[in-house]
Structure formats: structure tokens, C-alpha cells
Motif scaffolding. Sequence first.
Motif, PDB file in Angstrom:
ATOM      1  N   VAL A 324       0.824  -1.209   0.000  1.00  9.92           N
ATOM      2  CA  VAL A 324       0.000   0.000   0.000  1.00  9.92           C
ATOM      3  C   VAL A 324       0.857   1.257   0.000  1.00  9.92           C
ATOM      4  N   LEU A 325       1.774   1.368   0.953  1.00  8.39           N
ATOM      5  CA  LEU A 325       2.609   2.572   1.031  1.00  8.39           C
ATOM      6  C   LEU A 325       3.501   2.757  -0.198  1.00  8.39           C
ATOM      7  N   PRO A 326       4.151   1.697  -0.716  1.00  8.81           N
ATOM      8  CA  PRO A 326       4.904   1.887  -1.964  1.00  8.81           C
ATOM      9  C   PRO A 326       4.037   2.322  -3.144  1.00  8.81           C
ATOM     10  N   VAL A 327       2.804   1.808  -3.216  1.00  5.01           N
ATOM     11  CA  VAL A 327       1.904   2.233  -4.292  1.00  5.01           C
ATOM     12  C   VAL A 327       1.560   3.710  -4.149  1.00  5.01           C
ATOM     13  N   ILE A 328       1.275   4.145  -2.919  1.00  5.48           N
ATOM     14  CA  ILE A 328       0.996   5.566  -2.674  1.00  5.48           C
ATOM     15  C   ILE A 328       2.203   6.410  -3.069  1.00  5.48           C
ATOM     16  N   LEU A 329       3.400   5.942  -2.701  1.00  5.69           N
ATOM     17  CA  LEU A 329       4.616   6.674  -3.039  1.00  5.69           C
ATOM     18  C   LEU A 329       4.795   6.790  -4.551  1.00  5.69           C
ATOM     19  N   PHE A 330       4.593   5.692  -5.263  1.00  5.58           N
ATOM     20  CA  PHE A 330       4.813   5.707  -6.709  1.00  5.58           C
ATOM     21  C   PHE A 330       3.759   6.540  -7.433  1.00  5.58           C
ATOM     22  N   VAL A 331       2.504   6.400  -7.028  1.00 11.04           N
ATOM     23  CA  VAL A 331       1.421   7.120  -7.706  1.00 11.04           C
ATOM     24  C   VAL A 331       1.557   8.626  -7.508  1.00 11.04           C
ATOM     25  N   THR A 332       1.951   9.045  -6.316  1.00 10.70           N
ATOM     26  CA  THR A 332       2.001  10.481  -6.020  1.00 10.70           C
ATOM     27  C   THR A 332       3.315  11.137  -6.427  1.00 10.70           C
ATOM     28  N   THR A 333       4.431  10.424  -6.326  1.00  8.05           N
ATOM     29  CA  THR A 333       5.737  11.052  -6.545  1.00  8.05           C
ATOM     30  C   THR A 333       6.518  10.474  -7.719  1.00  8.05           C
ATOM     31  N   ARG A 334       6.106   9.318  -8.237  1.00  6.44           N
ATOM     32  CA  ARG A 334       6.830   8.630  -9.312  1.00  6.44           C
ATOM     33  C   ARG A 334       8.228   8.196  -8.888  1.00  6.44           C
ATOM     34  N   ARG A 335       8.456   8.066  -7.585  1.00  5.71           N
ATOM     35  CA  ARG A 335       9.733   7.549  -7.104  1.00  5.71           C
ATOM     36  C   ARG A 335       9.753   6.027  -7.218  1.00  5.71           C
ATOM     37  N   ASN A 336      10.942   5.461  -7.271  1.00  2.03           N
ATOM     38  CA  ASN A 336      11.100   4.007  -7.291  1.00  2.03           C
ATOM     39  C   ASN A 336      10.860   3.468  -5.881  1.00  2.03           C
ATOM     40  N   PRO A 337       9.775   2.731  -5.637  1.00  2.00           N
ATOM     41  CA  PRO A 337       9.480   2.264  -4.272  1.00  2.00           C
ATOM     42  C   PRO A 337      10.562   1.356  -3.707  1.00  2.00           C
ATOM     43  N   LEU A 338      11.143   0.489  -4.546  1.00  2.00           N
ATOM     44  CA  LEU A 338      12.164  -0.429  -4.055  1.00  2.00           C
ATOM     45  C   LEU A 338      13.399   0.333  -3.590  1.00  2.00           C
ATOM     46  N   ALA A 339      13.841   1.293  -4.399  1.00  2.00           N
ATOM     47  CA  ALA A 339      15.001   2.094  -4.006  1.00  2.00           C
ATOM     48  C   ALA A 339      14.712   2.886  -2.738  1.00  2.00           C
ATOM     49  N   PHE A 340      13.491   3.386  -2.598  1.00  2.00           N
ATOM     50  CA  PHE A 340      13.130   4.147  -1.398  1.00  2.00           C
ATOM     51  C   PHE A 340      13.150   3.253  -0.161  1.00  2.00           C
ATOM     52  N   LEU A 341      12.605   2.043  -0.276  1.00  2.00           N
ATOM     53  CA  LEU A 341      12.598   1.121   0.866  1.00  2.00           C
ATOM     54  C   LEU A 341      14.015   0.734   1.266  1.00  2.00           C
ATOM     55  N   LEU A 342      14.880   0.537   0.292  1.00  5.96           N
ATOM     56  CA  LEU A 342      16.264   0.199   0.611  1.00  5.96           C
ATOM     57  C   LEU A 342      16.979   1.361   1.300  1.00  5.96           C
ATOM     58  N   SER A 343      16.582   2.586   0.979  1.00 12.04           N
ATOM     59  CA  SER A 343      17.239   3.746   1.577  1.00 12.04           C
ATOM     60  C   SER A 343      16.863   3.954   3.034  1.00 12.04           C
ATOM     61  N   ILE A 344      15.769   3.347   3.488  1.00 18.61           N
ATOM     62  CA  ILE A 344      15.318   3.547   4.875  1.00 18.61           C
ATOM     63  C   ILE A 344      15.495   2.281   5.703  1.00 18.61           C
ATOM     64  N   VAL A 345      16.392   1.395   5.288  1.00 23.29           N
ATOM     65  CA  VAL A 345      16.597   0.155   6.031  1.00 23.29           C
ATOM     66  C   VAL A 345      17.112   0.440   7.438  1.00 23.29           C
ATOM     67  N   VAL A 485       5.993  12.298   0.104  1.00 26.80           N
ATOM     68  CA  VAL A 485       4.752  12.749  -0.529  1.00 26.80           C
ATOM     69  C   VAL A 485       4.529  14.239  -0.278  1.00 26.80           C
ATOM     70  N   THR A 486       4.742  14.669   0.950  1.00 31.40           N
ATOM     71  CA  THR A 486       4.557  16.079   1.283  1.00 31.40           C
ATOM     72  C   THR A 486       5.510  16.970   0.488  1.00 31.40           C
ATOM     73  N   TYR A 487       6.754  16.551   0.382  1.00 32.21           N
ATOM     74  CA  TYR A 487       7.735  17.332  -0.378  1.00 32.21           C
ATOM     75  C   TYR A 487       7.337  17.432  -1.851  1.00 32.21           C
ATOM     76  N   HIS A 488       6.807  16.353  -2.410  1.00 32.34           N
ATOM     77  CA  HIS A 488       6.403  16.370  -3.820  1.00 32.34           C
ATOM     78  C   HIS A 488       5.311  17.403  -4.074  1.00 32.34           C
ATOM     79  N   PHE A 489       4.351  17.505  -3.169  1.00 31.71           N
ATOM     80  CA  PHE A 489       3.232  18.430  -3.373  1.00 31.71           C
ATOM     81  C   PHE A 489       3.581  19.863  -2.979  1.00 31.71           C
ATOM     82  N   CYS A 490       4.614  20.047  -2.165  1.00 34.15           N
ATOM     83  CA  CYS A 490       4.898  21.381  -1.633  1.00 34.15           C
ATOM     84  C   CYS A 490       6.207  21.987  -2.121  1.00 34.15           C
ATOM     85  N   LYS A 491       6.979  21.266  -2.921  1.00 33.36           N
ATOM     86  CA  LYS A 491       8.307  21.776  -3.283  1.00 33.36           C
ATOM     87  C   LYS A 491       8.240  23.052  -4.113  1.00 33.36           C
TER      88      LYS A 491
END
Length: 514
Positions: A324-345, A485-491
Motif C-alpha cells: 500500500v505505502l509503496p503504491v501511494i509513493l509511486f502514484v504520487t511522486t513517481r519515485r522508485n518504491p524499491l530504491a526508497f525502501l532500501l534507503s530507509i533500512v 509525498v509532502t515534499y512532492h506536493f509542496c516543493k
Amino acid sequence: MDTQTKASELEGLTNNGGTELTNGVTMNHDVVVEPFDPRQSLMPKLRLFLAANIMLILTCVGIVLGFAIGFGVRELHPSKDALMWIGMPGELFLRMLKMMILPLVVCSVITGTASLDPKANGKISAVTFAYVIITHIIACVIAIVLCLLIKPGEGKSSVGSSLVDQEPMETQDIFADLLRNMIPDNMVEATFRKAHTRYRMIEETVSNNSINGTSTFDTLVTATKYASKTDGLNVLGLIGVSTVIGIAINKVKDKASIFLGFFSGATDVVLVIIRWLFCLTPVGVASLIAVSIAGVADLSTTFSQLGKFLLTVCVGILLHQFIVLPVILFVTTRRNPLAFLLSIVRPYMIGFASTSSAVAIPEMLDACERRNKIDSRVCRFVIPLCTTINADGSAIYITSAAIFIAHFTGRDVMASDIIIIGVLTAVAAMAVPSVPSASIVTLVIILTSLNIPANDIALMFAVEWILDRLRTACNVVSHTTCAAVTYHFCKKNLGPCDVMETPSDVERNILTKI
């Protein structure tokens, strides 16, 4: 140079160690051509990878050692004193990290909001609150659907387990405390005390006169609520006060440059200290996991009694944080969910080990700012706020636990009850503090509001050691996703950054000098 001279030079090269091949081509022995070795190109990359991820690797080793030590020591039936000393390194590790939460939250929020204009600050707050409410609703829906499919607690009878005495509380009390903590009456007191509704039990003796003239006496116990305070860090109040101070600094601009410089420098100093403390992460993680597993008396009985409930919560949390959260991330920001998850290990593991998302704030800030290039002004406001009001994992747990206990006690759960549980949990999760096992208190409140017996809630403590870690890790994923997500909408509304260096830049400079 004529043709004769060229020929003589070529002859000299041939005589000086040259070898004439059959086709007349001369090769110079002084030039050595070595075959390509792929290991030579891989070794520098491997060394760079190990240097950049050494703490992550050591933390993984600590987790494995923690489980191994926990299961091994549990077979020896350790005493309470032995468990205390096994968990002592982890306890000291958490105490050091918690010590730095107060200055980090205050300084980072003031620095972040002071660099934003009021319009951008308002938009960031609106997007953050919208994200929190939406993800809480989704988490509750996931828990309800899984409970309807797996049906935890059905077919069982109450075992009459007892619960530690809890103060009577109403659903409205949690919201009243939430509002009181948002606006503290003393800024200094908010650093160590927070509002908490309490009940005063008053016993009255009532005389009953019977028809034949005899009198009987009954004891009537009435509960009177009053606004009180309890020990603890009022994170929500500190965020509110710090936000107001930051907006005021932005209003006066240059007149408060020295004031802003103090908090900006304090943020950098605190982050550097915390980075030093994280060198102890592998030892602290191993100790915390070992003592939690070693303290469980009978794992087989525990899992057999609560198997379906444990399955429901685990599946719900895994679905939410990895789908769910990776889908929200991808739909709203077009970021790579896998790369994002690896960055917050790293913050994920800190949250899993410490069972407190507040302890993972420094690592979340580092992952968002340095690894994902999210503006520090957004991170410094959103991450501390999310640790206070965003609890997706807790929403899944509380919803599943309420339905499980209702089934376990033999109560018929109607559709209206399920809807009420979902709505109450979605809102009440905003007031769950980021401390270990805080969801248990919220669960008691929701059960009481629905007149469901809360005695069997003691069963939750049998699997609390693992579920608390899973839902905290899920919360860490949600906090960092909210920042992205917040940064994407407010940058577009942020404008140029007035802060000279990001915390990660300062840390690297100081650590390089050391």
C-alpha cells in the motif's frame, strides 16, 4: 628521416629483445599485456559498499545474534536479574537516544519552520494531516478485511485472564488530552510532563430503609474525572510551540538571525552526537531482541493460542508497508518504491529494535535528506509530527485486536460494531504516543467504549514483544513516505533555502576533521 634510417632503427628494436614472428611482425618484450581480471574492478566497488554500509551490516549481525542469544538463554530459564543484565546494554542505548530527542525535535522544528513562508507551512501541514488520515483509514480497512477472512478468536471461549488494573476512561478523554497537549500551558513543563485525564474514585455509603424498619447499607462508588498531568515528553506540544516560534522568526527575518543561527547550529550538533551514539547500534539491538525473546516463557503455547490473531496482524502490516505505502509513493511522486525502501533500512531496523519510532527520528531525517534528497525544511517538520500523530501499524493492530477480543469473549460482532471500531481507531491512532506498547492503552479505551470486556486483553501481552516491533517498523515506513509525498506536493512553494548547510553536510565535515 629517410628510409635507411627507419630501417636501421627497426632493426635495432628487433635486436634489443624483439621477437620476429612468422608473418614478419616484430613484438617488443618490454611491453607486457596482462589478461583482464574482473576481480580487480569488483574489489574497489566492494570496499566502497562495505565502507558505506558497515553499520547496516553490523546491525543485521546484531539482530541475528540477538535472536540466537534469546532462544539460547530462554532454554536455561533465566531469572529476572539475569534478564535485567542481558537487557542492560539495550536499555542504556535507548536512554542515550531518548536523551537527545527533546533538543532534536525543538531545534529541528524551529529551524525548519523559520525557513518557510506561512503559506508553504500551511500547505505542508494540510498535506501531512491528509496523508495521516487517509493512511489510517486504509490501515483500518485492511485489518477489517483480514479479520473477516481469517476470523481470529472465533470458536474460542474466554480463559478468564486478568488484566492489570486500568483507570476507567472514555473515548472522549483521549481527544481531550490530545487537544490539551497540543496547547501546553507551560513551555518548560512540556519537556517533562503532559496532560492526562484521571479519575477520582469516591465511595459513599447509602442507607436503605426497608418496610419492616430495618436498615441496610450499600457502598456506592462514583468516578469523577479531572484534568491532571503525568510524567512524559509532550512531543505534540513541543512541536506546536516550536512551530509558532519558527513562524515568528520568519516574520521578523534579519532581526532574529542570531536566534535562528543558534537553533540551526544546535540541530547540527545534536545530529552529530546522535550519529556517534549509533555506533553502539549493533550491541543495543542484540541486547534488546535477546531480552525480549528470553523473557517469553512458552513460545509454542503462546503462538498456538493466538496464531490466527498473530497471522492477521502480521499479514496486515506486511501488506500495508510493502504494497500500500509503496503504491501511494509511486502514484504520487513517481519515485522508485524499491530504491526508497532500501534507503530507509537503517531507520527501519532502529524502529524494529527499539519499539519506538521517536528513537529512529535521526536516522529517518538522514535517510530523507541525504539519501532521498528531500528538502530539510520539510523533513524537520514532517518527521517529528508524524512520530506523534501517524501510526499506521498501530491502527492495524488495534482494529484487529478489538475484533479478536470481541470474538474471543463470545460476543456477536455486528457490521455497526466493526464500522465503529474502524472509525474510532482511525482517529484514536493519531493520539498513540511513540513509546513501547502504547497501543494497548488505546485498545482498552476502544473496548470500553463498545462495552466489550477487556479482561482478555492480557493475552495481547504474550505476543506484544514481536507485534510492537512490527507495527513500529511499519510506522517508520509511513513517516518517511509521508515526508516524500509532502515534499512532492509542496516543493514548488518552498522557495530558496536560507539554511547554509544541511545537517548531513555538517556531519560529514565534522567527522572528516575528526
